[in-house]
Design an enzyme around this catalytic site. Sequence first.
Site, PDB file in Angstrom:
ATOM      1  N   HIS A 252       0.849  -1.190   0.000  1.00  0.00           N
ATOM      2  CA  HIS A 252       0.000   0.000   0.000  1.00  0.00           C
ATOM      3  C   HIS A 252       0.882   1.236   0.000  1.00  0.00           C
ATOM      4  O   HIS A 252       1.964   1.246   0.593  1.00  0.00           O
ATOM      5  CB  HIS A 252      -0.921   0.003   1.229  1.00  0.00           C
ATOM      6  CG  HIS A 252      -2.037   0.984   1.153  1.00  0.00           C
ATOM      7  ND1 HIS A 252      -1.878   2.310   1.514  1.00  0.00           N
ATOM      8  CD2 HIS A 252      -3.335   0.856   0.760  1.00  0.00           C
ATOM      9  CE1 HIS A 252      -3.031   2.945   1.337  1.00  0.00           C
ATOM     10  NE2 HIS A 252      -3.925   2.098   0.890  1.00  0.00           N
ATOM     11  N   GLU A 307      -7.718  -4.628  -0.581  1.00  0.00           N
ATOM     12  CA  GLU A 307      -8.256  -5.138  -1.828  1.00  0.00           C
ATOM     13  C   GLU A 307      -8.319  -6.665  -1.861  1.00  0.00           C
ATOM     14  O   GLU A 307      -9.173  -7.240  -2.544  1.00  0.00           O
ATOM     15  CB  GLU A 307      -7.421  -4.637  -3.013  1.00  0.00           C
ATOM     16  CG  GLU A 307      -7.230  -3.135  -3.084  1.00  0.00           C
ATOM     17  CD  GLU A 307      -8.534  -2.374  -3.312  1.00  0.00           C
ATOM     18  OE1 GLU A 307      -9.595  -3.014  -3.454  1.00  0.00           O
ATOM     19  OE2 GLU A 307      -8.492  -1.146  -3.356  1.00  0.00           O
TER      20      GLU A 307
END
Length: 362
Positions: A252, A307
């Site tokens: 991320h 995700e």
Amino acid sequence: MTVHPKHPEGLDGVVAAATALSHVDGERGELLIAGTSVGDLVPCTSFETITARLWSLASGEAISGETVRAKLGAARLAAHERLPSILAVTRGAEVASGFRAALAAMRSQQDSSDAAMLAGAMPVITAALVRQAAGKAPVAPDPQAGHAADLLHMLRGEPATTAEAAALDAYLVTASDHGMNASTFAGRVVASTGADLFMAVTASYCALTGPLHGGAPGPVLAMLDEIRTPDRIAPWIDAALARGDRLMGFGHRIYRVRDPRADVLRRAVATLKAGAVDLGFAAEVEAYARAALARAKPDRPLDTNVEFYTAIMLDALAIPRDAFTPVFATARVAGWVGHAIEQQRTGRLLRPASSYTGPVPV
């Protein structure tokens, strides 16, 4: 001539606005939404409640979750009544691009700054576009239902189970806001010009469609589809890393440790029946990927992000992959609207400087 000094690429670390809505601590792996840790919000907070809290903070005027629930229910009905003309102009379009066109078409001068009308229209548009693509008629919303349950009902044409509605509600809450991300910043820039909420949120949605921001859940499923079986996990991941490929659902831009939203959604996914992806198989992929990334990139923390379990959850809920981005927008609109209102209250146009790198006259 004055040439501005160089700024960080991607504006990393540059403070663009003050907000009371959410805070991301990437070093500690913490996310606060409306002053509460995301792990403490789910499952005790509904999407309507977190939306009320965000909009109250943004506007400075208290609004209750019950009021938001009623307004969203009425807005879903109003949006459904306008579907015939809107579906006519989106016929043949992909769901994600049709969503943008439908959102713009839904705007009218009367409701251009009606936050509930904007948020209420999103699940109606999403479900109608999915059903249109399948050759099916749209399903009328139930204004008495919760936002998550009604979205699933409008998608399928039959009621969702309690567990399914609760799981999607957990996702909507978890994705409702996340600091100054690209789509939120885009919306704040547009809102700062004095443009209305529909314009600001449409800009946010356009930013969300870019693969570097909101496009990862689909590729996570594509990765799991390619791996297929447990015996292929290690060779597939090792080969991908050797090629320098990115593993979808890991790493991320902000978090240097595990994304806190991943664990929230992992717990929610565990309450559902498996979809096309077996949950045990997905857990094996996650475990091996984390270990392989730690070996391959020991100086670069790359852990599971939101995700990975978003993809598995939406798949388990039988939501089509081409609807993932509109479903994300259905959640994030709570934060987008809040940020737009918060920005407009400052009365200040966002107009950053740039570092000039062109020729200078001598």
